[in-house]
Write a protein that holds these residues in place. Structure first.
Motif: not given
Length: 233
Positions: A204-233
């Protein structure tokens, strides 16, 4: 009369310059090769944990374990000691047999089988998949080969359920961990059917400088990856 032969200063400087150029080219290649080996080792860990999860599901009427168990549901950690809350990590121990599988070679965390698995393990569970309070049925998962179950995690070791992660926890706004991009700017992910895949992640380019993780953006539906068991999102 004999004459002594030696390198001139110019020749030595040229050789040193050539060695420096070769080193600058090869060191990143060697570093990438080492990280590729660590990524493969991590994938193997998650694959075995995923297989352990599948064995657990078969033994428990095709129900995934809950994130954590409270009240009287206690278990003695693999390393011994006082019984503690029986979370998903401890639930899988009879199937995976080794706490070392929960240690990623690229992570700074290390679990030795003690009661602090929640804080020290390198891997977390998708908290919208494995839930607290009720177990999820295997039949309720609409897209098991595309739904995130487990993955590389990083972040705070304190707070609520630090052995889990959510889709937005990378922002640092919550005490839970985030999906970590420690393997060549990507994360290893175990899906609900037990298979493991590496996903490259942007930040994330808007990641705060205080966040040492660098704010990695996780994959989502647009990449064929789902987070909920219902297969919607």
């Amino acid at each position: 009369m004999s004459t002594k032969k030696a390198f001139t200063l110019i020749e030595l400087l040229v050789v040193i310059a050539i060695i420096s150029i070769l080193a600058s080219i090869l060191f990143p290649v060697f570093a990438r090769a080492r990280e590729n080996a660590r990524r493969a080792s991590c994938m193997s860990n998650l694959k075995q944990i995923g297989l352990g999860m599948m064995m657990y599901v078969q033994d428990y009427d095709e129900m995934y374990p809950m994130l954590s168990y409270i009240g009287t549901d206690k278990v003695v950690p693999p390393a011994g000691g006082t019984a503690t809350n029986n979370n998903w990590i401890f639930r899988l121990q009879p199937y995976v047999k080794s706490p070392q599988l929960f240690n990623c070679p690229s992570s700074t965390r290390s679990w030795n089988g003690d009661a602090n698995a929640a804080a020290h393990t390198s891997y977390g569970a998708n908290s919208t998949f494995l839930q607290s309070g009720s177990a999820l049925a295997m039949a309720a998962v609409d897209k098991p080969s595309q739904t995130i179950m487990l993955g590389d995690t990083d972040g705070p070791t304190t707070g609520a359920s630090p052995y889990t992660f959510t889709q937005t926890s990378y922002s640092g706004a919550t005490p839970t961990r985030w999906l970590a991009d420690r393997h060549l700017d990507g994360a290893n992910i175990a899906f609900a059917d037990g298979h493991v895949k590496w996903f490259k992640m942007s930040r994330d380019s808007a990641c705060p400088s205080t966040n040492t993780s660098g704010c990695p953006i996780p994959p989502s539906v647009s990449r064929g990856v789902y987070w909920n068991a219902n297969g919607v999102s």
